[in-house]
Enzyme design. Structure first.
Site, mmCIF file in Angstrom:
data_model
loop_
_atom_site.group_PDB
_atom_site.id
_atom_site.type_symbol
_atom_site.label_atom_id
_atom_site.label_comp_id
_atom_site.label_asym_id
_atom_site.label_seq_id
_atom_site.Cartn_x
_atom_site.Cartn_y
_atom_site.Cartn_z
ATOM 1 N N ASP A 212 0.856 -1.183 0.000
ATOM 2 C CA ASP A 212 0.000 0.000 0.000
ATOM 3 C C ASP A 212 0.894 1.234 0.000
ATOM 4 O OD1 ASP A 212 -2.177 -1.650 0.081
ATOM 5 O OD2 ASP A 212 -2.665 -1.283 2.190
ATOM 6 N N ASP A 214 0.449 4.004 1.547
ATOM 7 C CA ASP A 214 0.424 4.783 2.788
ATOM 8 C C ASP A 214 1.176 4.121 3.938
ATOM 9 O OD1 ASP A 214 -1.305 2.693 3.210
ATOM 10 O OD2 ASP A 214 -3.045 3.920 3.729
ATOM 11 N N TRP A 274 -13.464 -1.515 -1.147
ATOM 12 C CA TRP A 274 -12.572 -1.775 -0.019
ATOM 13 C C TRP A 274 -12.954 -3.054 0.719
ATOM 14 C CZ3 TRP A 274 -12.898 -2.377 5.246
ATOM 15 C CH2 TRP A 274 -11.687 -2.274 5.956
ATOM 16 N N GLU A 277 -10.094 -8.600 0.019
ATOM 17 C CA GLU A 277 -9.129 -9.259 -0.876
ATOM 18 C C GLU A 277 -7.936 -9.831 -0.113
ATOM 19 O OE1 GLU A 277 -7.134 -5.402 -0.373
ATOM 20 O OE2 GLU A 277 -9.241 -5.981 -0.632
ATOM 21 N N ASP A 278 -7.488 -9.151 0.948
ATOM 22 C CA ASP A 278 -6.361 -9.668 1.737
ATOM 23 C C ASP A 278 -6.706 -11.001 2.389
ATOM 24 O OD1 ASP A 278 -4.774 -7.468 1.146
ATOM 25 O OD2 ASP A 278 -5.531 -6.324 2.846
ATOM 26 N N MET A 304 1.578 4.589 9.250
ATOM 27 C CA MET A 304 0.605 4.838 8.191
ATOM 28 C C MET A 304 0.419 6.341 8.023
ATOM 29 S SD MET A 304 -3.401 3.665 7.861
ATOM 30 C CE MET A 304 -3.039 2.006 7.306
ATOM 31 N N HIS A 307 -5.154 9.567 6.254
ATOM 32 C CA HIS A 307 -5.893 10.084 5.101
ATOM 33 C C HIS A 307 -7.359 9.731 5.243
ATOM 34 C CE1 HIS A 307 -6.268 5.998 3.350
ATOM 35 N NE2 HIS A 307 -5.075 5.810 3.888
ATOM 36 N N ARG A 309 -10.990 8.297 3.588
ATOM 37 C CA ARG A 309 -11.349 7.213 2.679
ATOM 38 C C ARG A 309 -11.426 7.731 1.239
ATOM 39 N NH1 ARG A 309 -11.084 2.204 3.481
ATOM 40 N NH2 ARG A 309 -12.202 2.382 5.450
#
Length: 365
Positions: A212, A214, A274, A277-278, A304, A307, A309
């Site tokens: 990712d 971030d 969102w 998937e992980d 992180m 931020h 969404r």
């Protein structure tokens, strides 16, 4: 004595007169010295001469040594003498890179710009965010793949920290930013699959790190390489108070070798929006008889970048229900069913930025 050839007259000066033994020895020695040098090279001795026009002015007496190309007298070599080979063969880089620092201070300075990052860390990189160690052969060839859309503020921080870390880890690597085109629903896993395919078009990568944008590691001993089992790297995020949120968590940053990735048929393409998937990837790994490896919670610390969404990346309520079907869907939903088209490729000093159309739908939930 006079010798005439082509109208020129050559005067030979006798070395001695008479058939005496000393004279003969003198001649033999002279000829040996004259025609043969100690390193096996023959020479010609040029004498002064008088032109046929009767000009009695002789040129200055000159001795010219003219080498003639010959092979070495040692028949066992069978070739001409060559200069010694001075090139140095590189050995493998050590398993533990020697210049690692351990824990790092990570902060996200709002005044940092991409031009500043390019100036600070770009000088040792090749075009496209490429690096390989100059003094040893890297343990692995690694493609760093980042799913991306509208995160330029995060990109500069991530590049500022990651490139120095990856260089110290002595990786043969390139950074791929896979940018989703358009405003459709975001699909992180499908972008990761796309990055895998595009990276292999350029180089024979052995390892793929999926990250990712971030998440920045706080310890450079957390190696961005592949291991005997799929590796979950982001095990202790500040977002989760530096703890693993649950045992099956495989989010944030992970690495898989090419064989491991193909064994699970890559990532699912069907998880739009969102979430989920992980966990599906985690299920795929277990269903193929593999286990997850992780660094310890000190080495695996991450910060992180805070931020909001992302637009069109809202939680999809349909995703969690798909996780119970992984065993049956993984063979047909993955790298073997991937469809996308490349819109643009930009090779910056810091990264290879690939914009792709992944046929994203509009939100339907």
């Amino acid at each position: 004595e006079r010798f005439t050839a082509d109208g020129n007259t050559l005067n030979l000066v006798p070395l001695c007169k008479g058939p005496t033994l000393p004279c003969r020895l003198h001649m033999v020695c002279f000829l040996v010295v004259l025609f043969y040098s100690k390193d096996g090279t023959f020479f010609v001795f040029t004498m002064p001469y008088r032109m046929a026009n009767g000009n009695n002015t002789y040129s200055q007496l000159i001795k010219e040594l003219v080498p003639l190309e010959t092979k070495t007298q040692n028949a066992s070599l069978g070739e001409t003498r060559m200069p010694p080979n001075t090139s140095k063969t590189l050995g493998p880089c050590p398993d533990t890179p020697p210049n690692l620092l351990g824990p790092l201070h990570v902060e996200f300075n709002s005044n940092r710009t991409l031009d500043y990052v390019r100036k600070e860390v770009g000088s040792i990189l090749q075009e496209g965010g490429r690096y390989k160690p100059p003094d040893c052969i890297a343990q692995q060839k690694v493609a760093i793949i980042v799913a991306f859309r509208n995160r330029h503020e995060h990109l500069k921080h991530w590049l500022y920290y990651l490139h120095p870390i990856l260089v110290r880890q002595q990786l043969d690597y390139r950074v791929y930013i896979i940018n989703q085109d358009g405003e459709g629903v975001f699909n992180r896993a499908k972008l990761m699959n796309t990055g895998y395919v595009e990276a292999l078009k350029e180089y024979d990568y052995e390892c793929f790190v999926f990250s990712d944008i971030d998440l920045v590691p706080m310890n450079d001993r957390n190696l961005y390489r592949c291991f005997d089992n799929p590796r979950h790297l982001a095990v202790a995020m500040d977002k989760f108070n530096f703890h693993l949120p649950y045992n099956g968590y495989f989010g944030g940053v992970s690495s898989l070798s090419k064989d491991q990735y193909l064994k699970i048929n890559g990532f699912p393409n069907s998880f739009w929006g969102w979430g989920g998937e992980d966990d599906d990837i985690y299920n795929r790994i277990l269903n193929r008889g593999m286990s997850i490896s992780r660094p310890d919670s000190v080495t695996g610390k991450y910060r992180m970048i805070k931020h909001e969404r992302d637009l069109h990346n809202e939680p999809n309520p349909n995703n969690p229900g798909k996780l119970s079907q992984t065993r049956w869907t993984m063979d047909k939903d993955g790298i073997n069913s991937l469809k996308y088209s490349v819109k643009d490729i930009v090779r910056d000093r810091l990264y290879t930025f690939i914009t792709v159309d992944i046929e994203a739908p509009s939100i339907t939930w």
